[in-house]
Design a protein around this motif. Sequence first.
Motif, mmCIF file in Angstrom:
data_model
loop_
_atom_site.group_PDB
_atom_site.id
_atom_site.type_symbol
_atom_site.label_atom_id
_atom_site.label_comp_id
_atom_site.label_asym_id
_atom_site.label_seq_id
_atom_site.Cartn_x
_atom_site.Cartn_y
_atom_site.Cartn_z
ATOM 1 N N LEU A 169 10.056 -6.027 6.376
ATOM 2 C CA LEU A 169 8.978 -6.958 6.233
ATOM 3 C C LEU A 169 8.176 -5.390 6.628
ATOM 4 O O LEU A 169 8.159 -4.545 6.234
ATOM 5 N N GLY A 170 6.799 -5.953 6.458
ATOM 6 C CA GLY A 170 5.923 -4.925 6.734
ATOM 7 C C GLY A 170 4.450 -5.478 6.485
ATOM 8 O O GLY A 170 4.282 -5.884 5.921
ATOM 9 N N ALA A 171 3.433 -4.122 7.101
ATOM 10 C CA ALA A 171 2.219 -4.814 7.278
ATOM 11 C C ALA A 171 1.680 -5.205 5.432
ATOM 12 O O ALA A 171 0.728 -5.835 4.561
ATOM 13 N N ASP A 172 2.523 -4.356 4.198
ATOM 14 C CA ASP A 172 1.917 -4.734 2.602
ATOM 15 C C ASP A 172 3.678 -5.257 1.751
ATOM 16 O O ASP A 172 2.874 -5.434 0.578
ATOM 17 N N ALA A 173 4.024 -5.781 3.246
ATOM 18 C CA ALA A 173 5.043 -6.250 2.285
ATOM 19 C C ALA A 173 4.708 -7.980 1.914
ATOM 20 O O ALA A 173 3.047 -8.604 2.590
ATOM 21 N N LEU A 210 0.890 -5.642 12.638
ATOM 22 C CA LEU A 210 1.918 -5.378 12.287
ATOM 23 C C LEU A 210 2.717 -4.497 11.522
ATOM 24 O O LEU A 210 1.539 -3.449 11.143
ATOM 25 N N PRO A 211 3.333 -3.780 11.996
ATOM 26 C CA PRO A 211 4.074 -2.633 12.060
ATOM 27 C C PRO A 211 4.430 -2.174 10.212
ATOM 28 O O PRO A 211 4.377 -3.358 9.049
ATOM 29 N N ALA A 212 4.177 -1.081 9.572
ATOM 30 C CA ALA A 212 3.877 -0.473 8.117
ATOM 31 C C ALA A 212 5.944 -1.102 7.986
ATOM 32 O O ALA A 212 5.988 -1.579 6.896
ATOM 33 N N THR A 213 6.412 -0.913 8.662
ATOM 34 C CA THR A 213 8.120 -1.270 8.402
ATOM 35 C C THR A 213 8.723 -2.266 9.362
ATOM 36 O O THR A 213 8.978 -1.928 10.861
#
Length: 162
Positions: free
Chosen positions: A79-83, A117-120
């Motif tokens: 997951l992550g900010a761009d997911a 939310l962190p990047a990853t």
Amino acid sequence: MTGATLVVGLGRSDRGDDGVGPAVARSVATRPDAATGLLVCTQEDPTALLDLWEGHDHVVVIDAVVTGAPAGTLHRLELGADAPPLPSGTWAETGRAGTHAFGLAATVELGRALHRLPATVVVVGVEAGCLEIGTTLSPPVAAAVAAADELVGRELAGHVPG
């Protein structure tokens, strides 16, 4: 964001297989190959992740999950900010009471909505069998702790801080 990786074992050790997150986190903390700057902790309340993962660009969360697979089955979800957003029912049924009923998926989506939310975020889920208060890890979940530790180790080895 810092380059430090955060590993969080989510769950309660007095609720049977819900204690697998803390058990794996304790194992990861003793790994001889643990990276410099690695932070490992345990937490019962998923909503606490919003504060815990602040300042980290890479987070690994270990948690008990219920998907219908055999107890001890490992799952990995990145997951992550761009997911893309998670469906609302993702791994929501872990049998927890109180604020822990606000599950990991809801916490991730709240973090996304709040831009916290962190990047990853990699979730290592261990399929639970028994979540009763006052019990310990079931045999199949206890046997999966080493494999989950290895999976987390691979996640850590594959992450280059920066």
